[in-house]
Design a protein around this motif. Structure first.
Motif, PDB file in Angstrom:
ATOM      1  N   HIS A 144       0.653  -1.181  -0.012  1.00 51.13           N
ATOM      2  CA  HIS A 144       0.056   0.065   0.067  1.00 51.13           C
ATOM      3  C   HIS A 144       0.941   1.171  -0.099  1.00 51.13           C
ATOM      4  O   HIS A 144       0.440   2.434   0.412  1.00 51.13           O
ATOM      5  N   GLY A 145       2.074   1.069  -0.382  1.00 53.06           N
ATOM      6  CA  GLY A 145       2.846   2.321  -0.322  1.00 53.06           C
ATOM      7  C   GLY A 145       3.446   2.733   0.975  1.00 53.06           C
ATOM      8  O   GLY A 145       3.642   1.898   1.845  1.00 53.06           O
ATOM      9  N   ASN A 146       3.969   4.160   0.874  1.00 55.13           N
ATOM     10  CA  ASN A 146       4.521   4.675   1.872  1.00 55.13           C
ATOM     11  C   ASN A 146       4.292   5.939   2.247  1.00 55.13           C
ATOM     12  O   ASN A 146       4.026   6.840   1.327  1.00 55.13           O
ATOM     13  N   THR A 147       3.682   6.291   3.581  1.00 56.54           N
ATOM     14  CA  THR A 147       3.190   7.763   3.964  1.00 56.54           C
ATOM     15  C   THR A 147       4.270   8.868   4.303  1.00 56.54           C
ATOM     16  O   THR A 147       4.075   9.854   4.486  1.00 56.54           O
ATOM     17  N   THR A 148       5.504   8.346   4.165  1.00 57.56           N
ATOM     18  CA  THR A 148       6.613   9.272   4.814  1.00 57.56           C
ATOM     19  C   THR A 148       7.260  10.039   3.500  1.00 57.56           C
ATOM     20  O   THR A 148       8.186  10.800   3.632  1.00 57.56           O
ATOM     21  N   PHE A 149       6.558  10.086   2.449  1.00 53.96           N
ATOM     22  CA  PHE A 149       6.972  10.898   1.264  1.00 53.96           C
ATOM     23  C   PHE A 149       5.775  11.033   0.222  1.00 53.96           C
ATOM     24  O   PHE A 149       4.691  10.249   0.519  1.00 53.96           O
ATOM     25  N   ALA A 150       5.934  11.730  -0.527  1.00 55.66           N
ATOM     26  CA  ALA A 150       4.759  12.144  -1.591  1.00 55.66           C
ATOM     27  C   ALA A 150       5.367  11.638  -3.087  1.00 55.66           C
ATOM     28  O   ALA A 150       6.351  11.753  -3.221  1.00 55.66           O
ATOM     29  N   ARG A 151       4.200  11.698  -3.884  1.00 57.17           N
ATOM     30  CA  ARG A 151       4.628  11.295  -5.262  1.00 57.17           C
ATOM     31  C   ARG A 151       3.688  11.935  -6.000  1.00 57.17           C
ATOM     32  O   ARG A 151       2.223  12.031  -5.868  1.00 57.17           O
ATOM     33  N   CYS A 152       4.003  12.508  -7.191  1.00 59.78           N
ATOM     34  CA  CYS A 152       2.991  13.106  -8.382  1.00 59.78           C
ATOM     35  C   CYS A 152       2.205  11.798  -8.938  1.00 59.78           C
ATOM     36  O   CYS A 152       2.731  11.009  -9.141  1.00 59.78           O
ATOM     37  N   ILE A 153       0.937  12.011  -9.119  1.00 55.70           N
ATOM     38  CA  ILE A 153       0.154  10.805  -9.488  1.00 55.70           C
ATOM     39  C   ILE A 153       0.351  10.821 -11.080  1.00 55.70           C
ATOM     40  O   ILE A 153       0.086  10.000 -11.959  1.00 55.70           O
ATOM     41  N   GLY A 154       0.582  11.757 -11.819  1.00 49.08           N
ATOM     42  CA  GLY A 154       0.948  11.895 -13.063  1.00 49.08           C
ATOM     43  C   GLY A 154       2.301  11.393 -13.641  1.00 49.08           C
ATOM     44  O   GLY A 154       2.468  10.258 -14.262  1.00 49.08           O
ATOM     45  N   CYS A 155       3.361  12.320 -13.330  1.00 52.63           N
ATOM     46  CA  CYS A 155       4.578  11.832 -13.794  1.00 52.63           C
ATOM     47  C   CYS A 155       5.417  11.138 -12.867  1.00 52.63           C
ATOM     48  O   CYS A 155       6.662  10.265 -13.032  1.00 52.63           O
ATOM     49  N   GLY A 156       4.918  10.759 -11.483  1.00 50.90           N
ATOM     50  CA  GLY A 156       5.749  10.131 -10.488  1.00 50.90           C
ATOM     51  C   GLY A 156       6.767  10.576  -9.851  1.00 50.90           C
ATOM     52  O   GLY A 156       7.768   9.892  -8.899  1.00 50.90           O
ATOM     53  N   GLN A 157       6.895  11.944 -10.043  1.00 52.67           N
ATOM     54  CA  GLN A 157       8.079  12.645  -9.277  1.00 52.67           C
ATOM     55  C   GLN A 157       7.945  12.553  -7.856  1.00 52.67           C
ATOM     56  O   GLN A 157       6.884  12.742  -7.320  1.00 52.67           O
ATOM     57  N   VAL A 158       9.084  12.315  -7.114  1.00 53.94           N
ATOM     58  CA  VAL A 158       8.891  12.146  -5.572  1.00 53.94           C
ATOM     59  C   VAL A 158       9.213  13.449  -4.945  1.00 53.94           C
ATOM     60  O   VAL A 158      10.070  14.308  -5.390  1.00 53.94           O
ATOM     61  N   TYR A 159       8.601  13.861  -3.981  1.00 61.97           N
ATOM     62  CA  TYR A 159       8.801  15.298  -3.135  1.00 61.97           C
ATOM     63  C   TYR A 159       8.772  14.505  -1.771  1.00 61.97           C
ATOM     64  O   TYR A 159       7.872  13.715  -1.125  1.00 61.97           O
ATOM     65  N   PRO A 160       9.821  15.252  -1.018  1.00 58.97           N
ATOM     66  CA  PRO A 160       9.733  15.275   0.520  1.00 58.97           C
ATOM     67  C   PRO A 160       8.363  15.895   1.204  1.00 58.97           C
ATOM     68  O   PRO A 160       7.850  16.997   0.639  1.00 58.97           O
ATOM     69  N   LEU A 161       8.145  15.480   2.402  1.00 61.16           N
ATOM     70  CA  LEU A 161       6.566  15.816   2.886  1.00 61.16           C
ATOM     71  C   LEU A 161       6.786  17.414   3.051  1.00 61.16           C
ATOM     72  O   LEU A 161       5.857  18.167   3.260  1.00 61.16           O
ATOM     73  N   ASP A 162       8.017  17.681   3.855  1.00 57.52           N
ATOM     74  CA  ASP A 162       8.327  19.124   4.138  1.00 57.52           C
ATOM     75  C   ASP A 162       8.141  20.165   2.901  1.00 57.52           C
ATOM     76  O   ASP A 162       7.698  21.070   3.146  1.00 57.52           O
ATOM     77  N   TRP A 163       8.258  19.675   1.762  1.00 58.41           N
ATOM     78  CA  TRP A 163       8.042  20.514   0.546  1.00 58.41           C
ATOM     79  C   TRP A 163       6.747  20.822   0.384  1.00 58.41           C
ATOM     80  O   TRP A 163       6.131  21.763   0.016  1.00 58.41           O
ATOM     81  N   VAL A 164       5.977  19.683   0.639  1.00 54.09           N
ATOM     82  CA  VAL A 164       4.290  19.838   0.443  1.00 54.09           C
ATOM     83  C   VAL A 164       3.799  20.622   1.417  1.00 54.09           C
ATOM     84  O   VAL A 164       2.849  21.367   1.445  1.00 54.09           O
ATOM     85  N   ARG A 165       4.387  20.352   2.851  1.00 56.99           N
ATOM     86  CA  ARG A 165       3.880  21.016   3.893  1.00 56.99           C
ATOM     87  C   ARG A 165       4.092  22.699   3.879  1.00 56.99           C
ATOM     88  O   ARG A 165       3.158  23.332   4.183  1.00 56.99           O
ATOM     89  N   ARG A 166       5.258  23.044   3.217  1.00 58.45           N
ATOM     90  CA  ARG A 166       5.353  24.612   3.162  1.00 58.45           C
ATOM     91  C   ARG A 166       4.350  25.181   2.215  1.00 58.45           C
ATOM     92  O   ARG A 166       3.876  26.279   2.654  1.00 58.45           O
ATOM     93  N   ARG A 167       4.215  24.230   1.367  1.00 57.33           N
ATOM     94  CA  ARG A 167       3.020  24.921   0.355  1.00 57.33           C
ATOM     95  C   ARG A 167       1.749  24.853   0.901  1.00 57.33           C
ATOM     96  O   ARG A 167       0.823  25.762   0.514  1.00 57.33           O
ATOM     97  N   PHE A 168       1.439  23.745   1.625  1.00 59.36           N
ATOM     98  CA  PHE A 168       0.192  23.622   2.154  1.00 59.36           C
ATOM     99  C   PHE A 168      -0.065  24.802   3.217  1.00 59.36           C
ATOM    100  O   PHE A 168      -1.336  25.145   3.070  1.00 59.36           O
ATOM    101  N   ASP A 169       0.789  24.922   3.920  1.00 60.57           N
ATOM    102  CA  ASP A 169       0.732  25.764   5.218  1.00 60.57           C
ATOM    103  C   ASP A 169       0.651  27.230   4.503  1.00 60.57           C
ATOM    104  O   ASP A 169       0.279  28.182   5.082  1.00 60.57           O
TER     105      ASP A 169
END
Length: 253
Positions: free
Chosen positions: A126-151
């Motif tokens: 079922h994957g891994n929740t400690t990082f993120a991934r684009c559902i289109g191209c598969g690019q991997v992102y660290p969670l802190d990258w997502v967090r900065r933009r989300f916040d």
């Protein structure tokens, strides 16, 4: 056979581990509850408070994506504070000893890797929740990258490369199971001589089929779970005891 008590269960399990040449563990949410990570399905579990967001809803709705990331960051302290429990450490000891080639798990918490398993030897269904991934191209992102933009604006970010949504690198309801992981899990199940299902209700298919697959291929089957499962009657050993106490004696030094 259902072990009559903890001590007899541990002794029988120890004998089976000693006799086995190739052991494949299959771990469910129950192995991580002593680490402070709540499970999903049991009373009081995460899904009793928040219904899961299906994949098609995540893709179609920005509101759903925002809510998915809000929930993930609400759990950040829990995931960040979790350390491998006795069950994880016992399996890692068997892995280091050369008895366990890999572990199969639907868990998304990264605790097997933290316990000492190489990432390539954790088959994450079922994957891994400690990082993120684009559902289109598969690019991997660290969670802190997502967090900065989300916040920054309260909105789930899109991929910088293809502008498709970014989600945790997990498999959601309605999303296809990963082919490579399913094939690896099948091969492992069919090539072991001892299969140990740990902390799983064995109700969710197709993953629940792996113990049956191993048994049909000639392996002995052990089930360690507090509650009975529908596969108890085909197991060679069933231990209805605390997972940490059952596997603690196998942690080693």
């Amino acid at each position: 056979m259902i072990a009559s008590d903890l001590q007899s269960g541990v002794e029988l399990l120890g004998d089976m581990i000693a006799e086995a040449k190739v052991i494949v563990p299959f771990t469910g949410a129950g192995i991580s509850t002593e680490c402070g990570i709540p499970d999903f399905r049991s009373p009081g579990g995460i899904w009793t408070r928040n219904s899961p967001i299906p994949f098609d809803e995540f893709v179609a709705s920005r509101e759903a994506r925002n809510e998915a990331w809000r929930r993930r960051f609400a759990m950040e302290e829990v995931f960040a504070a979790a350390k491998p429990g006795r069950g994880h450490r016992a399996l890692a000891a068997l892995y280091r000893a050369g008895k366990v080639p890999a572990v199969i798990t639907p868990n998304i918490d990264n605790l097997h890797q933290a316990s000492g398993f190489a990432a390539e030897h954790v088959v994450e269904l079922h994957g891994n929740t400690t990082f993120a991934r684009c559902i289109g191209c598969g690019q991997v992102y660290p969670l802190d990258w997502v967090r900065r933009r989300f916040d920054g604006d309260g909105a789930a970010p899109n991929c910088t490369a293809c502008d498709e949504p970014v989600k945790t690198a997990t498999i959601s309801f309605g999303e296809m199971m990963p082919d490579d992981e399913m094939q690896r899990a099948t091969a492992l199940s069919q090539s072991c001589d001892l299969f140990i299902a740990i902390g799983s209700s064995l109700l969710v298919w197709p993953a629940a089929g792996f113990p049956i697959m191993a048994k049909r291929a000639g392996a002995r089957l052990v089930i360690i779970n507090r509650e009975p499962t529908e596969q108890d009657d085909i197991a060679d050993l069933v231990i209805h005891q605390d997972i940490g106490e059952t596997l603690g004696p196998f942690v080693g030094n």
